[in-house]
Design a protein around this motif. Structure first.
Motif: not given
Length: 197
Positions: A124, A145-146, A150, A189
């Protein structure tokens, strides 16, 4: 007209890089010199209705980067993995066989260039932009952001969270922030973003 002037400016950069590469070739040092070509940020030219570089959309976040050094790695392929500008310095140091200082956030991406992905490589990336008086239309933006998803949090003007599945929606045109299916991942997240911050 603006895009044309922008492209003309980049042509001058390409010409300058060509002169550097020609000089290295004449000195017999081209294949043993690590050359990294990149910009400082991406830039939207109308995507999402914006002309800017201060957003967490892919057009602004992603930076094209080319690397060349045949003595260290073979070329002609795309590196998979999240690489950030904080990785440039440790990579250059590794190519020069110099240890990076302790406590830095970046890491050498030479292994990625050589075709291996270290087990501890990042999955990420934190994106941060802080409001500037010269650009009052763009709020403070934080994003996580992975590899696939996101999460974006804008604060100060828009106050709108966004969540995208970049595999299913690479143009980031469907904000899934209110998706019940994705709610657990969105919460995870969001919480992780604030933990990092």
């Amino acid at each position: 007209e603006y895009y044309k002037r922008y492209a003309e400016t980049l042509l001058a950069v390409d010409d300058s890089i060509g002169r550097v590469l020609d000089t290295l070739a004449k000195r017999g040092e081209l294949d043993s010199t690590l050359v990294i070509y990149m910009g400082d940020n991406g830039f939207a030219f109308g995507e999402h209705g914006l002309i800017d570089k201060r957003t967490a959309y892919e057009e602004s976040m992603r930076v094209p980067m080319l690397a060349r050094c045949p003595d260290l790695f073979t070329g002609g392929r795309t590196v998979e993995g999240i690489v950030a500008n904080i990785d440039i310095m440790p990579t250059v140091l590794a190519a020069a066989h110099v240890s990076a200082p302790q406590g830095i956030d970046g890491a050498s991406f030479l292994p990625l260039l050589q075709g291996t992905r270290p087990a501890n490589w990042r999955t990420e990336l934190l994106y941060e932009y802080y409001w500037e008086r010269n650009f009052p239309q763009t709020p403070t933006v934080h994003a996580l952001r992975g590899d696939r998803y996101k999460f974006i949090r804008a604060q100060g003007i828009w106050d709108l969270d966004e969540f995208y599945d970049m595999r299913e929606d690479p143009l980031e045109s469907r904000n899934l922030i209110n998706s019940a299916t994705h709610a657990p991942l969105i919460k995870k997240m969001r919480d992780h973003l604030f933990d990092i911050l």
